[in-house]
Motif scaffolding. Structure first.
Motif, PDB file in Angstrom:
ATOM      1  N   HIS A 250     -12.412 -43.191 -18.933  1.00 28.35           N
ATOM      2  CA  HIS A 250     -12.726 -43.595 -17.566  1.00 28.35           C
ATOM      3  C   HIS A 250     -14.232 -43.488 -17.353  1.00 28.35           C
ATOM      4  O   HIS A 250     -14.886 -42.602 -17.898  1.00 28.35           O
ATOM      5  CB  HIS A 250     -11.987 -42.702 -16.556  1.00 28.35           C
ATOM      6  N   ASP A 251     -14.765 -44.407 -16.546  1.00 23.82           N
ATOM      7  CA  ASP A 251     -16.204 -44.438 -16.253  1.00 23.82           C
ATOM      8  C   ASP A 251     -16.411 -44.132 -14.774  1.00 23.82           C
ATOM      9  O   ASP A 251     -15.941 -44.885 -13.912  1.00 23.82           O
ATOM     10  CB  ASP A 251     -16.756 -45.834 -16.593  1.00 23.82           C
ATOM     11  N   ILE A 252     -17.100 -43.038 -14.484  1.00 28.79           N
ATOM     12  CA  ILE A 252     -17.402 -42.706 -13.080  1.00 28.79           C
ATOM     13  C   ILE A 252     -18.505 -43.630 -12.537  1.00 28.79           C
ATOM     14  O   ILE A 252     -18.637 -43.786 -11.325  1.00 28.79           O
ATOM     15  CB  ILE A 252     -17.788 -41.206 -12.962  1.00 28.79           C
ATOM     16  N   HIS A 253     -19.261 -44.240 -13.436  1.00 28.22           N
ATOM     17  CA  HIS A 253     -20.329 -45.161 -13.026  1.00 28.22           C
ATOM     18  C   HIS A 253     -21.376 -44.479 -12.169  1.00 28.22           C
ATOM     19  O   HIS A 253     -21.993 -45.132 -11.311  1.00 28.22           O
ATOM     20  CB  HIS A 253     -19.755 -46.386 -12.295  1.00 28.22           C
ATOM     21  N   GLU A 254     -21.542 -43.203 -12.346  1.00 29.10           N
ATOM     22  CA  GLU A 254     -22.636 -42.417 -11.747  1.00 29.10           C
ATOM     23  C   GLU A 254     -22.630 -42.407 -10.218  1.00 29.10           C
ATOM     24  O   GLU A 254     -23.615 -41.995  -9.605  1.00 29.10           O
ATOM     25  CB  GLU A 254     -24.025 -42.957 -12.190  1.00 29.10           C
ATOM     26  N   ILE A 276     -14.853 -39.002 -20.458  1.00 26.99           N
ATOM     27  CA  ILE A 276     -15.243 -39.448 -19.122  1.00 26.99           C
ATOM     28  C   ILE A 276     -16.706 -39.838 -19.224  1.00 26.99           C
ATOM     29  O   ILE A 276     -17.538 -39.090 -19.738  1.00 26.99           O
ATOM     30  CB  ILE A 276     -15.040 -38.345 -18.062  1.00 26.99           C
ATOM     31  N   GLU A 277     -16.987 -41.028 -18.727  1.00 23.43           N
ATOM     32  CA  GLU A 277     -18.308 -41.624 -18.934  1.00 23.43           C
ATOM     33  C   GLU A 277     -19.157 -41.563 -17.674  1.00 23.43           C
ATOM     34  O   GLU A 277     -18.642 -41.721 -16.559  1.00 23.43           O
ATOM     35  CB  GLU A 277     -18.082 -43.086 -19.340  1.00 23.43           C
ATOM     36  N   ASP A 278     -20.451 -41.398 -17.890  1.00 16.21           N
ATOM     37  CA  ASP A 278     -21.461 -41.491 -16.837  1.00 16.21           C
ATOM     38  C   ASP A 278     -21.104 -40.702 -15.573  1.00 16.21           C
ATOM     39  O   ASP A 278     -21.024 -41.258 -14.480  1.00 16.21           O
ATOM     40  CB  ASP A 278     -21.701 -42.962 -16.462  1.00 16.21           C
ATOM     41  N   PRO A 279     -20.905 -39.382 -15.701  1.00 13.18           N
ATOM     42  CA  PRO A 279     -20.611 -38.599 -14.495  1.00 13.18           C
ATOM     43  C   PRO A 279     -21.806 -38.533 -13.542  1.00 13.18           C
ATOM     44  O   PRO A 279     -21.615 -38.402 -12.329  1.00 13.18           O
ATOM     45  CB  PRO A 279     -20.263 -37.207 -15.041  1.00 13.18           C
ATOM     46  N   GLY A 302     -25.237 -42.253 -21.261  1.00 13.66           N
ATOM     47  CA  GLY A 302     -26.468 -42.807 -21.805  1.00 13.66           C
ATOM     48  C   GLY A 302     -26.737 -44.288 -21.635  1.00 13.66           C
ATOM     49  O   GLY A 302     -27.785 -44.756 -22.048  1.00 13.66           O
ATOM     50  N   GLU A 303     -25.830 -45.061 -21.009  1.00 12.12           N
ATOM     51  CA  GLU A 303     -26.086 -46.503 -21.003  1.00 12.12           C
ATOM     52  C   GLU A 303     -27.324 -46.878 -20.190  1.00 12.12           C
ATOM     53  O   GLU A 303     -27.884 -47.943 -20.392  1.00 12.12           O
ATOM     54  CB  GLU A 303     -24.860 -47.278 -20.520  1.00 12.12           C
ATOM     55  N   LEU A 304     -27.754 -45.998 -19.272  1.00  8.97           N
ATOM     56  CA  LEU A 304     -28.956 -46.304 -18.498  1.00  8.97           C
ATOM     57  C   LEU A 304     -30.221 -45.676 -19.094  1.00  8.97           C
ATOM     58  O   LEU A 304     -31.303 -45.799 -18.525  1.00  8.97           O
ATOM     59  CB  LEU A 304     -28.787 -45.826 -17.047  1.00  8.97           C
ATOM     60  N   ILE A 323     -22.803 -40.298 -27.355  1.00  8.69           N
ATOM     61  CA  ILE A 323     -24.049 -40.905 -26.872  1.00  8.69           C
ATOM     62  C   ILE A 323     -23.808 -42.399 -26.732  1.00  8.69           C
ATOM     63  O   ILE A 323     -23.305 -43.057 -27.643  1.00  8.69           O
ATOM     64  CB  ILE A 323     -25.256 -40.586 -27.787  1.00  8.69           C
ATOM     65  N   ARG A 324     -24.144 -42.903 -25.559  1.00  6.47           N
ATOM     66  CA  ARG A 324     -23.652 -44.218 -25.179  1.00  6.47           C
ATOM     67  C   ARG A 324     -24.795 -45.150 -24.793  1.00  6.47           C
ATOM     68  O   ARG A 324     -24.688 -45.945 -23.860  1.00  6.47           O
ATOM     69  CB  ARG A 324     -22.706 -43.992 -23.988  1.00  6.47           C
ATOM     70  N   VAL A 325     -25.906 -45.027 -25.495  1.00  6.51           N
ATOM     71  CA  VAL A 325     -27.055 -45.867 -25.133  1.00  6.51           C
ATOM     72  C   VAL A 325     -26.763 -47.342 -25.399  1.00  6.51           C
ATOM     73  O   VAL A 325     -25.915 -47.701 -26.216  1.00  6.51           O
ATOM     74  CB  VAL A 325     -28.328 -45.444 -25.900  1.00  6.51           C
TER      75      VAL A 325
HETATM   76 MG    MG Z   1     -20.830 -46.903 -18.012  1.00 11.04          MG
END
Ligand code: MG
Length: 445
Positions: A250-254, A276-279, A302-304, A323-325
């Motif tokens: 799941h991605d919280i999308h910050e 869980i992504e981008d908390p 890390g995508e941002l 790590i999700r760059v």
């Molecule tokens: Mg994301």
């Protein structure tokens, strides 16, 4: 200059004498090395660098083509920055081109290092994308020179193909469940579940800021409480109905306040998320330590990210698991493979960002790296539109939840430039639209 003079000029005469090595042998070896460095094969020169913009399926793609002094030998690299493609094209055509033309295409690392500092100020998304285009194109050329796929240059395969996760979303839990079941039937073992769009805006009440005529009419909104409640209910439903074998992401999308994100991740622990992504937003990196102290749920981030200062500490202090760059956003494959190497020693695995706004060349670069690194984690899958596949020949394919690349030298992806030119960028510039809380406060992704 004869060989004795050459040795003297290299300062080796005294060493040879001190070690008692027969001068003739030492001279021979040094002279050969010197000859290879100076009179070997004619160097491969860069003759042109250009940005190609195209949107075959409506997504703004940018690839860089690097041409060389060898007829027909060129490389392609991804420089796709969907929200700002035009400045990237200018950075490539007006700045990287004059910098790189005439330089030696074989010396990839040297070119990267000097192009990186050629702007003096660095580590921003526009220049990093331009740099990625050059970098990946040079890897493509190196593979073609060696007559090998790029993954071979990176050490060869660690796995037969690249395990991927897919996206399943819906407006309610029943729709998400149906989507998850269909994905499992297609062979996916890892599935990202989301309720509606980013931040589940459809769950929120009519926002007060719209009634008060604050902001623009089409500004999006989200309500933290509605999102958190629905996300917990979604995990409960999918685990109950779809079983424990499928891996859920799941991605919280910050988008929620950091302490709310910590609370949510803790409450998701019983459902055993894969990650869980981008908390948090990148500006809130300091919260990772507090998150880590309170839950063992695996975290992807890390995508941002654009700057080494954003990822080095998170990896070396073991504060994240994946790590999700976005590889073009960090300056290319050369940077990503160094991140992977750093991550190996801290058991941080890869999960390179792989949405639709990465070109097929960029997805191929992701996959070639995924194949070759030990600490691969998971890859985001992609389904290219038909027109994108026609423009980008040899794009990666999906089979039973795995991404596969072809065995052609380099990345194995080519571009039909004439066809690409038939798909110009959409009129809308493609910026990220505002998202607001009920009172109108801007939400930071
Ligand atoms: Mg994301």
């Amino acid at each position: 200059m004869d060989r004795r003079d050459t040795l003297k000029s290299l300062g080796l005469g005294a060493i040879v004498g001190a070690l008692g090595i027969r001068p003739s042998l030492a001279e021979e070896a040094t002279a050969n090395a010197y000859a290879r460095a100076t009179t070997g094969l004619p160097p491969l020169k860069i003759t042109n660098v250009k940005a190609i913009l195209t949107a075959p399926n409506g997504i703004r793609l940018c690839v860089v083509k690097v041409e060389t002094s060898e007829a027909g030998l060129y490389g392609l690299g991804c420089a796709t920055f969907n929200q700002r493609p035009l400045p990237v094209a200018v950075a490539v055509d007006e700045y990287l081109r004059p910098f790189a033309v005439g330089r030696d295409a074989d010396n990839l690392e040297d070119l990267w290092q000097n192009a990186y500092t050629s702007s003096y100020w660095r580590n921003g998304p526009v220049l990093n994308n331009a740099l990625s285009g050059l970098d990946q194109a040079l890897w493509d050329i190196k593979g073609k020179r060696a007559n090998m796929p790029v993954y071979q240059l990176l050490g060869g395969k660690c796995r037969f193909a690249v395990d991927c996760y897919t996206h399943c979303s819906g407006r309610d839990v029943q729709a998400i469940e149906e989507s998850v079941r269909r994905a499992m039937q297609r062979g996916f073992r890892h599935i990202r579940i989301q309720q509606g769009g980013y931040g589940s805006p459809h769950l929120a009440q009519q926002p007060d800021f719209q009634e008060a005529d604050f902001g623009a009419r089409d500004d999006a909104h989200m309500d933290t409480r509605a999102y958190v409640k629905a996300t917990l209910a979604m995990f409960e439903h999918i685990r109950t109905t779809c079983g424990d074998d499928v891996e859920l992401l799941h991605d919280i999308h910050e988008r929620i306040p950091p302490i709310e994100a910590i609370n949510l991740v803790k409450r998701l622990e019983p459902y055993r998320p894969f990650f869980i992504e981008d908390p948090f937003s990148p500006e809130d990196n300091g919260y990772f330590r507090q998150l880590r102290q309170q839950t063992s749920v695996p975290i992807a981030m890390g995508e941002l990210f654009n700057n080494p200062h954003e990822w080095v500490g998170l990896i070396s202090e073991r504060l994240i698991d994946f790590i999700r760059v976005h590889i073009s956003q960090i300056g290319g494959l050369s940077v990503a493979r160094k991140i992977a190497t750093l991550g190996e020693w801290f058991n941080v695995r890869s999960a390179w960002h792989g949405p639709g706004d990465v070109s097929p060349v960029g997805h191929a670069a992701n996959a070639h790296l995924d194949l070759a690194i030990w600490n691969f984690g998971i890859q985001e899958s992609v389904n290219f539109g038909e027109r994108t596949r026609e423009v980008f020949l040899g794009a990666p394919t999906m089979e039973k939840g795995y991404m596969c690349v072809n065995e052609a030298p380099g990345f194995g992806v080519d571009i039909d430039e004439k066809l690409a030119a038939k798909y110009p960028l959409p009129d809308h510039p493609g910026y990220w639209s505002p998202v607001r809380r009920p009172d109108g406060t801007a939400v930071r992704p």
